[in-house]
Design a protein around this motif. Structure first.
Motif, short mmCIF file in Angstrom:
data_model
loop_
_atom_site.label_atom_id
_atom_site.label_comp_id
_atom_site.label_asym_id
_atom_site.label_seq_id
_atom_site.Cartn_x
_atom_site.Cartn_y
_atom_site.Cartn_z
N GLY A 123 138.79 142.87 55.04
CA GLY A 123 139.19 143.99 56.18
C GLY A 123 138.67 145.44 55.71
N ALA A 124 137.37 145.51 54.78
CA ALA A 124 137.18 146.90 54.14
C ALA A 124 136.00 147.47 54.96
N GLY A 125 136.16 147.15 55.99
CA GLY A 125 134.96 148.06 56.82
C GLY A 125 134.21 147.81 57.67
N GLY A 126 133.71 146.63 56.86
CA GLY A 126 132.44 146.48 56.28
C GLY A 126 131.66 145.60 58.39
N LYS A 127 130.02 145.89 58.04
CA LYS A 127 129.70 145.24 59.68
C LYS A 127 129.89 143.88 60.01
N LYS A 128 129.90 143.14 58.39
CA LYS A 128 129.41 141.50 58.47
C LYS A 128 128.13 141.53 59.57
#
Length: 407
Positions: A123-128
């Motif tokens: 949930g650290a804001g990465g776009k995956k």
């Protein structure tokens, strides 16, 4: 005449020029806006010859007003990277949402201690981006194969790829002693090094188990090689810190191990699960490889061009730690002063800022941009065998997204 100097021109008022053959003499002078031409009138038949000169006045032509020009068409607003990534994700939005739910369950259900870490990690804001590419290749190649939908093995592959990537980031943060990533505190900062190492180890182990359960030897070999490549990349980086003799080829090899290997293997694996032939599987590997290399070069450029707030980590952190990336390698070819600063390992006050300035000044960033553009072009070329459709267009836009981050 020197540039920028007005040269004044005048017509001579002296004696007229000698008469031209045939008895006519012409002279002209400019007087305001009128032009006077003196001409000789030839004698008419039946009349005596005469030398009478009759002045003929030519009125100046009225200057035509310039045709009105149409205003230039309005330029389309530049698409911001965040908007572009939303557009790219459109064909696989539902796939990505399901994957995110599954990831938290995989990490936390057997080890509740890791649930909080999992929430922080995923949930650290990465776009995956990596699983997104897996899903896009899956849908594009499934269309080519005439499949109605992607398979469960495609979905599990995307989860595995994100777990492997995230595990590598957790370990990177431990090795580099990073306090923040993507603007948030890292797992090792919040829960300590012990939990961070265990979380990374668990995700690598769980990913390996899930890979084996895919029961495809080609994919097992591809993804297992990626995990070995991560280790090779870390060793290569650790053994070349502050080494000003590093070559561009060595940097590209390290970038492949640390970044491009995973994307290349995941793209080929996705094509495997769509039952593609060797030619298309190889093309998907090339797409992932060159996209990954372009992505890494751009990431290394951003370390010089973005603020700490934009990066989510201190600016110039790679250079400060001795990790020499493409902008530095290009700049070293032109700046002996930069080489001296790096070899000193920035022990003097302000030496790091001085080095960052030199990289910009001598054009290291611009040459790195050209390298990223070259890799992006090769990635785009690898898509030529895919049919037109939403997934293919998103894969093409992914190349734009990678490059747009540096402009």
């Amino acid at each position: 005449m020197q540039c920028g100097t007005m040269q004044k021109c005048s017509v001579s008022q002296g004696a007229p020029r000698p008469a031209a053959p045939g008895g006519r003499s012409c002279s002209s002078s400019m007087h305001g806006s009128s032009q006077h031409v003196m001409s000789v009138v030839s004698p008419k038949a039946g009349h005596p010859a005469s030398d009478t000169i009759i002045p003929r006045v030519l009125m100046p032509l009225k200057a035509e007003a310039p045709a009105p020009t149409a205003p230039p068409p309005p330029q389309p607003a530049k698409v911001q990277p965040t908007d572009l990534i939303s557009q790219i994700a459109t064909p696989v939005t539902a796939d990505m949402e399901q994957m995110s739910r599954n990831l938290r369950t995989i990490v936390g259900e057997r080890h509740p201690m890791l649930m909080a870490a999992a929430d922080q990690i995923f949930g650290a804001g990465g776009k995956k981006l990596r699983p997104m590419v897996v899903f896009l290749v899956a849908r594009a190649t499934a269309q080519l194969a005439g499949l109605g939908d992607i398979t469960e093995r495609h979905r599990r592959l995307a989860e595995i790829i994100e777990m492997i990537h995230t595990a590598s980031l957790v370990h990177d943060d431990v090795l580099d002693n990073c306090a923040t990533r993507r603007g948030k505190q890292t797992v090792n900062t919040l829960y300590g090094t012990r939990v961070a190492v265990l979380a990374g180890d668990f995700m690598f182990a769980q990913a390996s188990w899930l890979i084996a359960n895919l029961e495809n030897l080609e994919v097992i070999k591809l993804i297992s090689k990626v995990i070995a490549d991560f280790a090779n990349g870390e060793i290569s980086q650790a053994s070349s810190l502050f080494d000003t003799d590093i070559t561009l080829d060595q940097y590209m090899d390290k970038s492949f191990y640390k970044t491009a290997s995973l994307i290349a293997a995941s793209c080929r694996s996705s094509a495997v699960f769509s039952n593609m032939g060797e030619e298309q599987k190889a093309a998907m590997y090339e797409y992932g490889k060159h996209l990954g290399l372009a992505f890494q070069v751009v990431d290394d450029i951003l370390d010089f061009t973005q603020t700490s707030e934009q990066l989510g980590k201190p600016q110039g952190q790679d250079l400060a730690s001795g990790n020499l990336t493409a902008p530095v390698i290009f700049a070293l070819q032109k700046s002996p002063e930069l080489e001296i600063l790096i070899q000193s390992e920035f022990t003097e006050p302000c030496s790091l800022q001085q080095a960052l300035g030199l990289v910009r000044k001598v054009g290291g960033i611009e040459e790195a941009r050209q390298l990223a553009q070259q890799e992006a072009r090769l990635a785009r070329e690898a898509l030529s065998g895919l049919p037109d459709g939403p997934a293919r267009r998103s894969l093409d836009l992914m190349v734009d997204y990678v490059l747009d981050r540096i402009y």
